[in-house]
Design an enzyme around this catalytic site. Structure first.
Site, short mmCIF file in Angstrom:
data_model
loop_
_atom_site.label_atom_id
_atom_site.label_comp_id
_atom_site.label_asym_id
_atom_site.label_seq_id
_atom_site.Cartn_x
_atom_site.Cartn_y
_atom_site.Cartn_z
N CYS A 44 0.79 -1.23 0.00
CA CYS A 44 0.00 0.00 0.00
C CYS A 44 0.83 1.30 0.00
CB CYS A 44 -0.98 -0.03 1.16
SG CYS A 44 -2.40 1.06 0.89
N HIS A 103 -3.55 -5.60 2.50
CA HIS A 103 -3.14 -5.75 3.89
C HIS A 103 -3.83 -7.00 4.42
CE1 HIS A 103 -1.91 -1.46 4.25
NE2 HIS A 103 -2.95 -1.20 3.51
#
Ligand code: GLN
Length: 240
Positions: free
Chosen positions: A95, A192
């Site tokens: 990310c 994630h």
């Protein structure tokens, strides 16, 4: 246990480490130990001395403000990271650091957070946050399962490949079905959740690359992945 060791470098755990990202490092450490290796884990935060000898590099996500905090330091160590990437050191970037391994992230309020341009991609904050469970399909790793939460919309250039094709979720930008990026031994993704406990094939890919680079051979143990399989089965059924 053999007498071989692998050094993992965790980039910016203080500022770039959310939604369970630290779990990725724990998985790499534990699986390496199961495969018989001693693990040396180094945490690198802004201002630290960049270590000369690393075998595997992991980086997580963060708020825009966290990305602002690390920007200057990241640009300073960019040349070292680029050199290691070109020497095929395996890396996992999630990310916020996925974005900053690219050219830049233009945030919602219009300011530019510069990246190190190791990956041919750029990111522009979109009108809505892209949040929820994600499933993608990849030729290398099969089905990849995770969770995304980002405002950035990432667009890949021609020098990187997507990690997977979106089956559920938004992925890189919610428009072109791409998720993540692949370049040399770098895996970059918005997932994630954390990623590796539910996707052990990716963990073992990174481990194999690290061990092969250093020792020229890798003899894996058979790991009992029943819990990972169960976690996948549950995660796959969850609503977006
Ligand atoms: N701040 C970035 C964004 O919102 C990265 C978010 C993250 O790392 N989860 O796009």
């Amino acid at each position: 246990m053999n007498d071989k060791s692998i050094t993992i470098l965790q980039l910016y755990p203080r500022d770039m480490n959310i939604y369970g990202d630290w779990g990725n490092t724990l998985v790499l450490k534990r699986r390496l130990q199961w495969h018989g290796y001693t693990v040396n884990l180094i945490e690198y935060n802004p201002g630290d001395t960049f270590p000369t000898d690393v075998d595997l590099i992991v980086g997580g996500g963060g708020q825009d403000s966290g990305q602002d905090v690390i920007q200057t330091d990241l640009l300073a160590i960019g040349p070292q990271l680029r050199e290691l990437a070109e020497k095929d050191v395996p890396m996992l970037m999630i990310c916020g650091l996925f974005q900053l391994f690219g050219k830049f992230f233009k945030t919602q309020d219009g300011h530019i957070i510069k990246g190190i341009s190791l990956l041919d991609l750029e990111t522009h904050a979109g009108p809505e946050r892209l949040t929820g469970n994600v499933i993608t399909e990849s030729d290398e790793f099969g089905e990849i399962i995770g969770y995304e939460n980002h405002s950035g919309m990432t667009f890949l250039g021609k020098n990187v490949m997507p990690l997977g094709k979106v089956i559920k979720g938004a992925g890189n930008n919610g428009q072109d079905d791409s998720e993540g990026a692949r370049y040399r031994n770098i895996i970059a993704t918005y997932m994630h959740g954390s990623l590796l406990p539910k996707n052990p094939a990716i963990a073992d890919f990174l481990i194999e690359k690290a061990v092969m680079r250093k020792y020229g051979e890798f003899i894996p143990t058979v790991v009992d992945d029943r819990f990972a399989q169960q976690a996948r089965a549950v995660a796959i059924k969850r609503p977006r």
